[in-house]
Design an enzyme around this catalytic site. Structure first.
Site, PDB file in Angstrom:
ATOM      1  N   LYS A  87     -47.949  -9.174  13.345  1.00  0.00           N
ATOM      2  CA  LYS A  87     -47.082  -8.068  13.767  1.00  0.00           C
ATOM      3  C   LYS A  87     -45.811  -8.663  14.348  1.00  0.00           C
ATOM      4  CE  LYS A  87     -46.538  -3.646  14.877  1.00  0.00           C
ATOM      5  NZ  LYS A  87     -45.288  -3.622  14.120  1.00  0.00           N
TER       6      LYS A  87
ATOM      7  N   LYS B 292     -47.955 -12.496  22.817  1.00  0.00           N
ATOM      8  CA  LYS B 292     -47.729 -11.158  23.391  1.00  0.00           C
ATOM      9  C   LYS B 292     -48.847 -10.199  22.963  1.00  0.00           C
ATOM     10  CE  LYS B 292     -43.379 -10.089  23.432  1.00  0.00           C
ATOM     11  NZ  LYS B 292     -42.044  -9.611  22.997  1.00  0.00           N
TER      12      LYS B 292
ATOM     13  N   LYS C  45     -42.891 -12.586  12.437  1.00  0.00           N
ATOM     14  CA  LYS C  45     -41.482 -12.251  12.661  1.00  0.00           C
ATOM     15  C   LYS C  45     -40.724 -12.447  11.357  1.00  0.00           C
ATOM     16  CE  LYS C  45     -38.913 -10.890  16.125  1.00  0.00           C
ATOM     17  NZ  LYS C  45     -39.339 -10.049  17.252  1.00  0.00           N
TER      18      LYS C  45
ATOM     19  N   ASN D 229     -30.509  -0.822  24.704  1.00  0.00           N
ATOM     20  CA  ASN D 229     -31.727  -0.010  24.677  1.00  0.00           C
ATOM     21  C   ASN D 229     -32.597  -0.274  25.911  1.00  0.00           C
ATOM     22  OD1 ASN D 229     -34.722   0.118  24.122  1.00  0.00           O
ATOM     23  ND2 ASN D 229     -34.036   1.243  22.348  1.00  0.00           N
TER      24      ASN D 229
ATOM     25  N   SER E 142     -45.774   0.410  19.260  1.00  0.00           N
ATOM     26  CA  SER E 142     -45.811   0.172  17.802  1.00  0.00           C
ATOM     27  C   SER E 142     -47.255   0.201  17.307  1.00  0.00           C
ATOM     28  CB  SER E 142     -45.203  -1.196  17.471  1.00  0.00           C
ATOM     29  OG  SER E 142     -43.830  -1.070  17.204  1.00  0.00           O
TER      30      SER E 142
ATOM     31  N   THR F 122     -40.306  -0.165  25.546  1.00  0.00           N
ATOM     32  CA  THR F 122     -40.178  -1.506  26.132  1.00  0.00           C
ATOM     33  C   THR F 122     -39.865  -1.396  27.620  1.00  0.00           C
ATOM     34  OG1 THR F 122     -39.439  -2.364  24.028  1.00  0.00           O
ATOM     35  CG2 THR F 122     -38.899  -3.682  25.968  1.00  0.00           C
TER      36      THR F 122
HETATM   37  P1  NAD Z   1     -29.348  -4.091  22.598  1.00  0.00           P
HETATM   38  O1  NAD Z   1     -28.546  -4.746  21.518  1.00  0.00           O
HETATM   39  O2  NAD Z   1     -29.554  -2.619  22.578  1.00  0.00           O
HETATM   40  O3  NAD Z   1     -28.713  -4.447  24.052  1.00  0.00           O
HETATM   41  C1  NAD Z   1     -28.306  -5.728  24.425  1.00  0.00           C
HETATM   42  C2  NAD Z   1     -27.328  -5.589  25.582  1.00  0.00           C
HETATM   43  O4  NAD Z   1     -26.998  -6.894  26.070  1.00  0.00           O
HETATM   44  C3  NAD Z   1     -26.010  -4.921  25.228  1.00  0.00           C
HETATM   45  O5  NAD Z   1     -25.659  -4.019  26.254  1.00  0.00           O
HETATM   46  C4  NAD Z   1     -25.009  -6.080  25.229  1.00  0.00           C
HETATM   47  O6  NAD Z   1     -23.689  -5.670  25.583  1.00  0.00           O
HETATM   48  C5  NAD Z   1     -25.612  -6.924  26.328  1.00  0.00           C
HETATM   49  N1  NAD Z   1     -25.101  -8.297  26.336  1.00  0.00           N
HETATM   50  C6  NAD Z   1     -24.821  -9.116  25.291  1.00  0.00           C
HETATM   51  N2  NAD Z   1     -24.300 -10.260  25.762  1.00  0.00           N
HETATM   52  C7  NAD Z   1     -24.280 -10.159  27.115  1.00  0.00           C
HETATM   53  C8  NAD Z   1     -23.842 -11.007  28.165  1.00  0.00           C
HETATM   54  N3  NAD Z   1     -23.321 -12.196  27.883  1.00  0.00           N
HETATM   55  N4  NAD Z   1     -23.957 -10.571  29.439  1.00  0.00           N
HETATM   56  C9  NAD Z   1     -24.470  -9.358  29.731  1.00  0.00           C
HETATM   57  N5  NAD Z   1     -24.894  -8.510  28.766  1.00  0.00           N
HETATM   58  C10 NAD Z   1     -24.793  -8.905  27.490  1.00  0.00           C
HETATM   59  O7  NAD Z   1     -30.737  -4.858  22.602  1.00  0.00           O
HETATM   60  P2  NAD Z   1     -32.142  -4.404  23.238  1.00  0.00           P
HETATM   61  O8  NAD Z   1     -32.968  -3.789  22.173  1.00  0.00           O
HETATM   62  O9  NAD Z   1     -31.913  -3.686  24.521  1.00  0.00           O
HETATM   63  O10 NAD Z   1     -32.771  -5.844  23.520  1.00  0.00           O
HETATM   64  C11 NAD Z   1     -32.387  -6.609  24.653  1.00  0.00           C
HETATM   65  C12 NAD Z   1     -33.386  -7.729  24.833  1.00  0.00           C
HETATM   66  O11 NAD Z   1     -34.688  -7.150  24.965  1.00  0.00           O
HETATM   67  C13 NAD Z   1     -33.503  -8.717  23.652  1.00  0.00           C
HETATM   68  O12 NAD Z   1     -33.820 -10.002  24.163  1.00  0.00           O
HETATM   69  C14 NAD Z   1     -34.680  -8.187  22.869  1.00  0.00           C
HETATM   70  O13 NAD Z   1     -35.310  -9.205  22.079  1.00  0.00           O
HETATM   71  C15 NAD Z   1     -35.565  -7.724  24.011  1.00  0.00           C
HETATM   72  N6  NAD Z   1     -36.579  -6.775  23.582  1.00  0.00           N
HETATM   73  C16 NAD Z   1     -36.225  -5.538  23.156  1.00  0.00           C
HETATM   74  C17 NAD Z   1     -37.204  -4.669  22.720  1.00  0.00           C
HETATM   75  C18 NAD Z   1     -36.875  -3.265  22.293  1.00  0.00           C
HETATM   76  O14 NAD Z   1     -37.826  -2.522  21.978  1.00  0.00           O
HETATM   77  N7  NAD Z   1     -35.612  -2.849  22.307  1.00  0.00           N
HETATM   78  C19 NAD Z   1     -38.562  -5.069  22.709  1.00  0.00           C
HETATM   79  C20 NAD Z   1     -38.904  -6.341  23.170  1.00  0.00           C
HETATM   80  C21 NAD Z   1     -37.881  -7.179  23.597  1.00  0.00           C
END
Ligand code: NAD
Length: 421
Positions: free
Chosen positions: A69, A93, A105, A219, A350, A189
């Site tokens: 997954k 995880k 992945k 997000n 999921s 998340t």
């Molecule tokens: P996203 O693209 O919606 O948001 C990322 C945010 O980080 C944006 O606001 C962007 O402007 C900001 N960002 C980028 N560079 C930056 C910096 N230098 N300083 C400060 N902010 C910065 O992504 P997301 O889905 O929210 O994911 C964020 C993290 O969470 C990732 O590492 C992702 O792998 C992890 N994650 C997300 C999910 C999910 O379901 N969305 C699940 C598990 C893990």
């Protein structure tokens, strides 16, 4: 000497966890390498009639505990080492949460912002055509990741269903609700992390109103800020890629979310309702009880970890703290809720989506929230107990917890002592 890759660094956690358990060497040998990684070149027709090729990967790291997954990332910097590392993290995880899955992945090396919507659809369908024999509802189940979303998952599920000649919604999660997606997947998340800090507040020493700083306002960042603010906590600082804002008395989270929805940075709110612009480094060091990294990898490093004042860090991002920074934080007695636990709410919902697709029966939002909360709290508390008993960090405890489940499954399949007896 060659530099260690991302997977080499990730494997240090496996070695560390193994020192705390009686694990058969066969188990470590199996978990040190991905089971299979397939690399293909996708050729798609562009809108101007030309053809363009893109490198793509799918890694099935380990499937001992069930079908693999893991999400599919569309990013120009994606590479094989990153895909395999993310698949390794997914393996752990899913074991932390006791989901009946292994880890996988996928990625395409592409900047999706440079593609039209029709080109993006052709690329998404081409990915499934190339990997149709690898993915499958009982073999390998993709989901969204960075720069992929529910629309792309919908196209992919449709392509797979056409190839196999029958509706197969369980092949992919994170789909639009109209195509078999689950309610509650959008904020899962952040919500998982929220349940962890709320329900384990006394174990974490976070009782009472908490001052929170959130790095990254996408997000995960927006949802965690809203959920914590709705409980009366104070969000004192948030940042995005353009900068950060701060308010001693608490930021207006709705105003920040509105700015992002309009395509603006959080910095655009500076000067309104007491919001003041600060630098990215100041955000890390603000006077807060809880720091939530929700942006990219390695953003807390040797150069800024010592300035952190928060007592607790909730890793919603994957891999936001480098191993050097981890050591500094352990010395400062900062509690780090590690990514393989803290952001596992996404893969957990999921899993709920997959179960609903297989049953042909939809759950209510309350059912999704209750089940998510039960699992987050159960596994969070189990990890806290390991941390207390073995006097290790939450991260090491989480790896011990996952490794003991993986080892039990691998040993049940048969290791050397099993065949010797
Ligand atoms: P996203 O693209 O919606 O948001 C990322 C945010 O980080 C944006 O606001 C962007 O402007 C900001 N960002 C980028 N560079 C930056 C910096 N230098 N300083 C400060 N902010 C910065 O992504 P997301 O889905 O929210 O994911 C964020 C993290 O969470 C990732 O590492 C992702 O792998 C992890 N994650 C997300 C999910 C999910 O379901 N969305 C699940 C598990 C893990």
């Amino acid at each position: 000497m060659t530099q260690p890759g991302l997977l080499d660094l990730a494997l240090v956690r496996l070695d560390e966890a193994a020192t705390h358990l009686q694990v058969d060497p066969d188990v470590i040998e199996k978990l040190k390498y991905p089971r299979e990684t397939t690399k293909v070149r996708l050729m798609i027709r562009m809108d101007d009639g030309s053809r363009k090729s893109f490198l793509a990967w799918r890694c099935r790291y380990d499937d001992t505990r069930g079908p693999t997954k893991g999400g599919i990332r569309f990013h120009p910097d994606s590479n094989e080492d990153e895909v395999e590392t993310l698949a390794f993290w997914m393996t752990f995880k899913c074991a932390v949460m006791n989901l009946p899955y292994g880890g996988g992945k996928g990625a395409v090396s592409v900047d999706p912002r440079k593609l039209s919507k029709a080109e993006l659809e052709r690329l998404s369908r081409a990915y499934i055509q190339a990997f149709a024999r690898i993915v499958g509802p009982d073999r390998d189940i993709p989901a969204p990741d960075v720069y992929t979303n529910s629309m792309i998952m919908g196209w992919m599920a449709d392509e797979y269903s056409q190839i196999v000649g029958q509706a197969s919604p369980a092949v992919i999660t994170g789909k639009p609700i109209a195509l078999g997606g689950s309610v509650g997947r959008g904020d899962a998340t952040a919500r998982g992390g929220y349940y962890l800090v709320r329900d384990l507040a006394s174990e974490l020493g976070l009782e009472g109103r908490t001052r929170v700083a959130v790095q990254g306002f996408g997000n995960a960042g927006q949802y965690i800020a809203s959920l914590l603010a709705s409980d009366g906590n104070t969000i004192v600082a948030v940042s995005d890629s353009a900068g950060a804002v701060y308010s001693e008395d608490g930021l207006d989270v709705d105003l920040l979310i509105k700015a992002k929805a309009e395509g603006k940075s959080v910095v655009s709110t500076a000067g309104v309702r007491g919001h003041r612009e600060i630098s990215a480094n100041e955000l890390i060091a603000v006077d807060a009880d809880l720091l939530v990294p929700a942006a990219l990898e390695s953003m807390i490093h040797e150069g800024n970890a010592a300035s952190i004042k928060a007592k607790v860090i909730l890793e919603l991002a994957n891999g936001p703290i480098t191993p050097e920074a981890d050591a500094i934080l352990a010395e400062k007695r900062v509690t780090v809720l590690p990514d393989i636990l803290a952001n596992a709410g996404g893969v957990t919902v999921s899993y709920f989506e997959w179960v609903q697709n297989k049953q042909g029966y939809s759950w209510t939002l309350d059912e999704v929230h209750d089940r998510l909360r039960t699992i987050m709290v159960r596994e969070g508390r189990a990890i806290w107990e390991i941390a207390q008993e073995k006097r290790v960090t939450w991260r090491t405890a989480a790896y011990i917890h996952a490794l003991s489940r993986l080892a039990a499954a691998i040993e049940a399949h048969g290791t050397q002592p099993f065949f010797a007896s």
